[in-house]
Design an enzyme around this catalytic site. Structure first.
Site, PDB file in Angstrom:
ATOM      1  N   ASP A 117       0.838  -1.201   0.000  1.00 18.54           N
ATOM      2  CA  ASP A 117       0.000   0.000   0.000  1.00 18.54           C
ATOM      3  C   ASP A 117       0.875   1.253   0.000  1.00 18.54           C
ATOM      4  OD1 ASP A 117      -2.298  -1.496   0.017  1.00 18.54           O
ATOM      5  OD2 ASP A 117      -2.592  -1.384   2.191  1.00 18.54           O
ATOM      6  N   TYR A 127       5.807  -9.443   7.680  1.00 15.17           N
ATOM      7  CA  TYR A 127       5.319  -8.090   7.936  1.00 15.17           C
ATOM      8  C   TYR A 127       5.610  -7.686   9.375  1.00 15.17           C
ATOM      9  CZ  TYR A 127       2.405  -8.593   3.715  1.00 15.17           C
ATOM     10  OH  TYR A 127       1.949  -8.769   2.441  1.00 15.17           O
ATOM     11  N   TYR A 159      -4.255  -9.800   3.256  1.00 21.29           N
ATOM     12  CA  TYR A 159      -4.373  -8.377   3.606  1.00 21.29           C
ATOM     13  C   TYR A 159      -4.187  -8.226   5.117  1.00 21.29           C
ATOM     14  CZ  TYR A 159      -6.282  -7.627  -1.099  1.00 21.29           C
ATOM     15  OH  TYR A 159      -6.463  -7.564  -2.458  1.00 21.29           O
TER      16      TYR A 159
END
Length: 475
Positions: free
Chosen positions: A297, A361, A433
């Site tokens: 993003d 992440y 996501y």
């Protein structure tokens, strides 16, 4: 369709006639075609001489016969022979008009026809409807010089010749087709390829040419198909607020307006533009395309080992450059850093775009309520090897198919920041996501961090630490 029937309808030159049988004899089309015509002419001439001898004998017999019945028999025989002789003469004329001028017309054809043909010998050889003299030395020289002029602007090592045929020639080839035929484009490609190898010193490559030279030899139109080059590597995005690729302004669709300050862009720059600009200058490309192994993003940084990417430079005039210098130029931006640069191939694009890459992440999670150490520890245990059912998030539903994706979290770790906030490290499948894994996205992602903690949580900040490919897979 036999030899003379073909030549009756289409007076093919030696080269084109030989092309009908290109797969049968290991020789040139010209030699093959002329040899086949000569063989047919010898067969016809020898048969004609025998028939004419019989014809003359019958004429003599007729004159000597007094019996009317015998004369009638001789007349019938003479008529039959005359018909056969006439048919063979016609076949020989087709051969002659297709370029086989070695036929001894004065000996075997009627004198008046022979004289008419011999007076203007060249005019009676009809132009070939298939090649239309495209193999003439002058025509080949004109075309090759035009090609050389176009190629002068480009750096290349390997090339390939392609031939564009007019519709009329394609249709003719369908009508002429034999099991042994090759298209005229194959012969022209072969001959022009040899000429250009000699003139350029480059090599023909049918698998991965740098440039394909497309030629219409009938009207001498030429266009170059300059194949792209591919630069592969990995990038880090060091700042938030930068999209991966160029975004046209939503308001003007890239045309330029007040809202975008007439730039036509939604954001001032992108990872693509920062990387591509110096490459385009050096390689002198007409355009470029940026292919990443997934995307982060706009508000997410890409850190760690970087995200694999391929930069495709379209129609480059330069094909080789110092990649190390280009890397240094990009890295001066301070916003994006690239590493592990190398020249790639087209299949790298497919690999990066389609191969699933696991990712690591780091998320900063903020809870609506205070959270204890025990709750954090329990969350980590629950997340490990957990299967997630994730319906397309609301925020991307306008541009993604609405379906449920099954993804997995393999490992998790957490570290407290304050009473309501903690860092969460996740090693998981690509395509998961993370923001919605934390928030739950109104129940569209389950289980989620919010669901597992029974507390409303949001992702305050997110970084991609690693994109794992085969060489960088987590153990």
């Amino acid at each position: 369709m036999n030899t003379t029937n073909i030549l009756k309808k289409y007076p093919l030159c030696h080269r084109c006639f030989g092309r009908l049988y290109a797969k049968l004899l290991h020789t040139s089309n010209y030699e093959r075609g002329k040899s086949l015509k000569i063989a047919k002419a010898i067969e016809l001439e020898s048969k004609l001489r025998i028939l004419m001898e019989n014809y003359n004998n019958k004429l003599n017999n007729k004159k000597e016969e007094n019996n009317e019945e015998l004369k009638e028999l001789e007349n019938n025989g003479i008529k039959g022979l005359k018909s056969e002789i006439s048919e063979i003469k016609e076949q020989l004329k087709y051969l002659y008009k297709s370029g086989l001028t070695e036929i001894k017309l004065m000996d075997i054809l009627e004198e008046e026809i022979s004289e008419e043909i011999d007076e203007k010998k060249e005019e009676n050889v009809e132009p070939c409807p298939w090649c239309k003299n495209i193999f003439d030395k002058e025509n080949l020289e004109i075309i090759s010089e035009k090609v050389m002029s176009l190629l002068n602007d480009y750096e290349y090592e390997k090339f390939l010749v392609g031939t564009m045929l007019p519709k009329s020639i394609k249709q003719l080839e369908k009508e002429l087709e034999t099991p042994y035929m090759e298209s005229i484009r194959q012969e022209f490609n072969r001959i022009m390829g040899k000429i250009l190898v000699e003139k350029t010193g480059k090599i023909v490559d049918k698998i991965s040419p740098d440039i394909v030279v497309m030629i219409n030899p009938y009207n001498k139109k030429i266009k170059l198909q300059v194949n792209p080059i591919f630069i592969k590597g990995r990038y880090k995005k060091l700042e938030r607020g930068i999209p991966q690729t160029h975004w046209p302004c939503r308001n003007c669709k890239g045309k330029g307006c007040e809202k975008c300050n007439y730039t036509g862009k939604q954001y001032p720059t992108s990872v693509e533009e920062i990387i591509a600009e110096p490459f385009m200058k050096v390689f002198k490309g007409a355009d470029e395309a940026f292919h990443g192994a997934g995307r982060e993003d706009i508000d997410v940084r890409m850190l760690g080992n970087g995200r694999p990417f391929v930069l495709q430079i379209k129609e480059p005039k330069i094909r080789k450059a110092d990649l190390e210098k280009l890397k240094e130029e990009v890295n001066k931006s301070g916003k994006v850093e690239i590493l592990d640069l190398d020249y790639g191939v087209r299949k790298d694009v497919v690999f990066f775009k389609n191969e699933p890459h696991k990712k690591t992440y780091l998320a900063v999670v903020e809870c609506e309520e205070e959270i204890s150490d025990d709750e954090i520890s329990e969350l980590v245990n629950k997340l490990e090897n957990l299967t997630i059912n994730q319906r397309t998030p609301i925020r991307v539903s306008h541009r993604r198919a609405d379906l449920v994706r099954v993804r997995k979290v393999y490992k998790a770790d957490a570290k407290r920041i304050d009473a309501k906030t903690f860092e969460l490290t996740l090693y998981c499948d690509g395509g998961l996501y993370i923001k919605e894994l934390i928030s739950g996205d109104e129940g569209r992602t389950s289980p989620s961090v919010s669901e597992l903690l029974n507390k409303k949580c949001i992702c305050k900040m997110l970084d991609v630490l690693n994109v794992h490919d085969i060489e960088n897979e987590e153990n």
